[in-house]
Design a protein around this motif. Sequence first.
Motif, PDB file in Angstrom:
ATOM      1  N   VAL A  63       0.838  -1.202   0.000  1.00  0.00           N
ATOM      2  CA  VAL A  63       0.000   0.000   0.000  1.00  0.00           C
ATOM      3  C   VAL A  63       0.873   1.252   0.000  1.00  0.00           C
ATOM      4  O   VAL A  63       0.641   2.209  -0.745  1.00  0.00           O
ATOM      5  CB  VAL A  63      -0.934   0.013   1.229  1.00  0.00           C
ATOM      6  CG1 VAL A  63      -1.794   1.275   1.241  1.00  0.00           C
ATOM      7  CG2 VAL A  63      -1.816  -1.236   1.243  1.00  0.00           C
ATOM      8  N   ALA A  64       1.902   1.241   0.832  1.00  0.00           N
ATOM      9  CA  ALA A  64       2.789   2.393   0.949  1.00  0.00           C
ATOM     10  C   ALA A  64       3.491   2.689  -0.368  1.00  0.00           C
ATOM     11  O   ALA A  64       3.594   3.850  -0.790  1.00  0.00           O
ATOM     12  CB  ALA A  64       3.818   2.142   2.051  1.00  0.00           C
ATOM     13  N   VAL A  65       3.997   1.667  -1.021  1.00  0.00           N
ATOM     14  CA  VAL A  65       4.689   1.856  -2.295  1.00  0.00           C
ATOM     15  C   VAL A  65       3.751   2.459  -3.337  1.00  0.00           C
ATOM     16  O   VAL A  65       4.109   3.408  -4.052  1.00  0.00           O
ATOM     17  CB  VAL A  65       5.278   0.519  -2.789  1.00  0.00           C
ATOM     18  CG1 VAL A  65       5.731   0.639  -4.245  1.00  0.00           C
ATOM     19  CG2 VAL A  65       6.449   0.101  -1.908  1.00  0.00           C
ATOM     20  N   LEU A  66       2.536   1.935  -3.412  1.00  0.00           N
ATOM     21  CA  LEU A  66       1.579   2.442  -4.394  1.00  0.00           C
ATOM     22  C   LEU A  66       1.198   3.891  -4.115  1.00  0.00           C
ATOM     23  O   LEU A  66       1.088   4.707  -5.032  1.00  0.00           O
ATOM     24  CB  LEU A  66       0.334   1.555  -4.414  1.00  0.00           C
ATOM     25  CG  LEU A  66       0.558   0.112  -4.884  1.00  0.00           C
ATOM     26  CD1 LEU A  66      -0.716  -0.697  -4.748  1.00  0.00           C
ATOM     27  CD2 LEU A  66       1.056   0.088  -6.318  1.00  0.00           C
ATOM     28  N   GLU A  72       1.411  10.690  -3.179  1.00  0.00           N
ATOM     29  CA  GLU A  72       0.723  11.049  -1.939  1.00  0.00           C
ATOM     30  C   GLU A  72       1.734  11.287  -0.812  1.00  0.00           C
ATOM     31  O   GLU A  72       2.796  10.665  -0.764  1.00  0.00           O
ATOM     32  CB  GLU A  72      -0.245   9.946  -1.533  1.00  0.00           C
ATOM     33  CG  GLU A  72      -1.339   9.646  -2.545  1.00  0.00           C
ATOM     34  CD  GLU A  72      -2.409  10.718  -2.613  1.00  0.00           C
ATOM     35  OE1 GLU A  72      -2.359  11.660  -1.799  1.00  0.00           O
ATOM     36  OE2 GLU A  72      -3.300  10.604  -3.470  1.00  0.00           O
ATOM     37  N   ASP A  73       1.386  12.173   0.093  1.00  0.00           N
ATOM     38  CA  ASP A  73       2.204  12.506   1.253  1.00  0.00           C
ATOM     39  C   ASP A  73       1.562  11.907   2.500  1.00  0.00           C
ATOM     40  O   ASP A  73       0.417  12.237   2.822  1.00  0.00           O
ATOM     41  CB  ASP A  73       2.302  14.028   1.391  1.00  0.00           C
ATOM     42  CG  ASP A  73       3.187  14.487   2.542  1.00  0.00           C
ATOM     43  OD1 ASP A  73       3.497  13.671   3.424  1.00  0.00           O
ATOM     44  OD2 ASP A  73       3.540  15.678   2.559  1.00  0.00           O
ATOM     45  N   TYR A  74       2.272  11.010   3.196  1.00  0.00           N
ATOM     46  CA  TYR A  74       1.629  10.336   4.325  1.00  0.00           C
ATOM     47  C   TYR A  74       1.347  11.262   5.507  1.00  0.00           C
ATOM     48  O   TYR A  74       0.558  10.927   6.386  1.00  0.00           O
ATOM     49  CB  TYR A  74       2.432   9.117   4.780  1.00  0.00           C
ATOM     50  CG  TYR A  74       3.832   9.378   5.300  1.00  0.00           C
ATOM     51  CD1 TYR A  74       4.055   9.988   6.526  1.00  0.00           C
ATOM     52  CD2 TYR A  74       4.947   8.952   4.581  1.00  0.00           C
ATOM     53  CE1 TYR A  74       5.332  10.203   7.004  1.00  0.00           C
ATOM     54  CE2 TYR A  74       6.229   9.141   5.057  1.00  0.00           C
ATOM     55  CZ  TYR A  74       6.425   9.775   6.264  1.00  0.00           C
ATOM     56  OH  TYR A  74       7.692   9.981   6.739  1.00  0.00           O
ATOM     57  N   THR A  75       1.973  12.425   5.548  1.00  0.00           N
ATOM     58  CA  THR A  75       1.676  13.364   6.634  1.00  0.00           C
ATOM     59  C   THR A  75       0.413  14.176   6.365  1.00  0.00           C
ATOM     60  O   THR A  75      -0.100  14.833   7.267  1.00  0.00           O
ATOM     61  CB  THR A  75       2.847  14.340   6.872  1.00  0.00           C
ATOM     62  OG1 THR A  75       2.983  15.218   5.741  1.00  0.00           O
ATOM     63  CG2 THR A  75       4.153  13.594   7.091  1.00  0.00           C
ATOM     64  N   ARG A  76      -0.092  14.123   5.129  1.00  0.00           N
ATOM     65  CA  ARG A  76      -1.232  14.950   4.754  1.00  0.00           C
ATOM     66  C   ARG A  76      -2.436  14.166   4.248  1.00  0.00           C
ATOM     67  O   ARG A  76      -3.569  14.653   4.291  1.00  0.00           O
ATOM     68  CB  ARG A  76      -0.814  15.954   3.662  1.00  0.00           C
ATOM     69  CG  ARG A  76       0.280  16.914   4.084  1.00  0.00           C
ATOM     70  CD  ARG A  76       0.736  17.778   2.912  1.00  0.00           C
ATOM     71  NE  ARG A  76       1.824  18.666   3.274  1.00  0.00           N
ATOM     72  CZ  ARG A  76       1.677  19.858   3.820  1.00  0.00           C
ATOM     73  NH1 ARG A  76       0.459  20.312   4.051  1.00  0.00           N
ATOM     74  NH2 ARG A  76       2.720  20.608   4.127  1.00  0.00           N
ATOM     75  N   GLY A  80      -8.553   7.837   5.634  1.00  0.00           N
ATOM     76  CA  GLY A  80      -9.779   7.135   5.280  1.00  0.00           C
ATOM     77  C   GLY A  80      -9.960   6.961   3.783  1.00  0.00           C
ATOM     78  O   GLY A  80     -10.751   6.126   3.336  1.00  0.00           O
ATOM     79  N   ALA A  81      -9.211   7.738   2.990  1.00  0.00           N
ATOM     80  CA  ALA A  81      -9.331   7.656   1.531  1.00  0.00           C
ATOM     81  C   ALA A  81      -8.393   6.628   0.918  1.00  0.00           C
ATOM     82  O   ALA A  81      -8.483   6.339  -0.276  1.00  0.00           O
ATOM     83  CB  ALA A  81      -9.058   9.032   0.910  1.00  0.00           C
ATOM     84  N   ILE A  82      -7.486   6.076   1.723  1.00  0.00           N
ATOM     85  CA  ILE A  82      -6.488   5.151   1.177  1.00  0.00           C
ATOM     86  C   ILE A  82      -7.124   3.912   0.536  1.00  0.00           C
ATOM     87  O   ILE A  82      -6.727   3.524  -0.571  1.00  0.00           O
ATOM     88  CB  ILE A  82      -5.463   4.757   2.264  1.00  0.00           C
ATOM     89  CG1 ILE A  82      -4.604   5.975   2.626  1.00  0.00           C
ATOM     90  CG2 ILE A  82      -4.582   3.605   1.799  1.00  0.00           C
ATOM     91  CD1 ILE A  82      -3.623   5.726   3.754  1.00  0.00           C
ATOM     92  N   PRO A  83      -8.097   3.246   1.175  1.00  0.00           N
ATOM     93  CA  PRO A  83      -8.668   2.044   0.542  1.00  0.00           C
ATOM     94  C   PRO A  83      -9.231   2.308  -0.853  1.00  0.00           C
ATOM     95  O   PRO A  83      -9.040   1.483  -1.767  1.00  0.00           O
ATOM     96  CB  PRO A  83      -9.765   1.630   1.527  1.00  0.00           C
ATOM     97  CG  PRO A  83      -9.306   2.146   2.852  1.00  0.00           C
ATOM     98  CD  PRO A  83      -8.644   3.453   2.534  1.00  0.00           C
ATOM     99  N   ALA A  84      -9.909   3.414  -1.031  1.00  0.00           N
ATOM    100  CA  ALA A  84     -10.486   3.724  -2.344  1.00  0.00           C
ATOM    101  C   ALA A  84      -9.394   3.990  -3.374  1.00  0.00           C
ATOM    102  O   ALA A  84      -9.495   3.553  -4.533  1.00  0.00           O
ATOM    103  CB  ALA A  84     -11.420   4.927  -2.240  1.00  0.00           C
ATOM    104  N   LYS A  85      -8.356   4.700  -2.985  1.00  0.00           N
ATOM    105  CA  LYS A  85      -7.241   4.972  -3.896  1.00  0.00           C
ATOM    106  C   LYS A  85      -6.550   3.665  -4.287  1.00  0.00           C
ATOM    107  O   LYS A  85      -6.163   3.462  -5.452  1.00  0.00           O
ATOM    108  CB  LYS A  85      -6.235   5.925  -3.244  1.00  0.00           C
ATOM    109  CG  LYS A  85      -6.759   7.337  -3.022  1.00  0.00           C
ATOM    110  CD  LYS A  85      -5.737   8.196  -2.292  1.00  0.00           C
ATOM    111  CE  LYS A  85      -6.258   9.613  -2.041  1.00  0.00           C
ATOM    112  NZ  LYS A  85      -6.383  10.398  -3.294  1.00  0.00           N
TER     113      LYS A  85
END
Length: 471
Positions: A63-66, A72-76, A80-85
Amino acid sequence: MDSISAFDIIKVGIGPSSSHTMGPWEAARLFVRELPDPDAVVSVTVRLYGSLAKTGAGHGTDVAVLMGLSGEDYTRIDTGAIPAKLDKIKSGGRIALGGRRELPFAVERDLIFDHATTLPYHANGMRFQARLLDDSVVTRTYYSLGGGFIATETEADPSAERRIVTPYPCHSGGDLVRNCRMLGLSVSELTYLNEQAWRTRREIDAQALGLWREIRACVFRGVNREGYLPGGLRVKRRAAAINRKLLGAAVCESVDSWLDLLRQQPRDFTRVNMWISCFALAVNEENASFGRIVTAPTNGAAGVIPAVLMYAWCFVDGFDEDKVIRFLLVAGEIGTLFKKNATISAAMGGCQAEIGVSSAMAAAGLAEVLGGSPEQVLQAAEIAMEHHLGLTCDPVGGLVQIPCIERNSMGAVKAITAANMALQSDPAEARVSLDAVIRTMWQTAQDMNSRYKETAEGGLAMQIPVNVPEC
């Protein structure tokens, strides 16, 4: 040796793992930035090695690699939107490199978990390849060192904009005490002085208080969420039930009202001890759910410092925001000593490198704000680490849940005990120094069998029957 900021050790992160999530995420973003022309890329392949391959699925490395490749910036990012992305990439078979032009990307083909290979430089290796329009190939190899730090074989921190040496470098506990004595400063005052190599004093205060706000918000989210953690182990969240049991019928709509109520709670040992566990569990349950947390110094150990800081805020008289700042500065400074002289990566050193280091950091921070001398601050850190030496990393199912979550409660309690012991001791009579225990920790890490270094191939991971799907 380059200096490391306390705020590089304690920083805003995303779960569930600093080494397996944040590091690969940042490496993917850096790879895209290093491409001579991202618009000329026709395909990308990523290969994960060693511990990243063996426990990467459970730690969300894919997930992180994708997300990193997508810019995407993990600090911002809205967590909750990660699963859809993620679903859009997987179902569509395409990825928007750097958030720009889309290109074909089949996760099963282009993101490879190479369980059989470990790169020689570090157990957390990953290799990115991009094929360009002219059929040339750009290849970069990165290593995730723990705490969100990444490196190449030639650069200790390829993402750093500039190298900094502070006015009074502290690369060992001995350096730290000598500088404090020479200048007549406490550890927090010395850290304030050195941190101004990166930012102004006002910015230091703002950074620390920003972390404190993130910590409070994370704990509050954790004590208000119930259910089961993702990943297939069916681990039930416990922080909310403990919070409810201790507060009874009281309902708090905001962090501030909740903290005000906590400060009015009885302070008998059992109740305070339960609160410490509740704070730690709350953070690491959020971490296990891809939540936003404060990495300190890693994600698997992210609950220790918040639990001790919350304990002090709620149950230590006279604890205010100035002491929050000094606590975090000292904790971060102690963390840099482990980063420079040993490791904060469980894949290199086992859980002693995560929970052990975080407990030492928290013990030092607490000793400082309770009036400890520089020598007592270092002794507190030493005591805490001494009693984590040899702690293995054996995540069941490759998830940051069992035994990781409970270990944060244990690390927090040990930190408070270590600080109290140091404050009642004469450091001149101590037989073990912080530098000696850091050297011992590193030697122990080198001697430790690789099965106990975040591979899920030893310890509890082999004793608990699980059928965990990739997540």
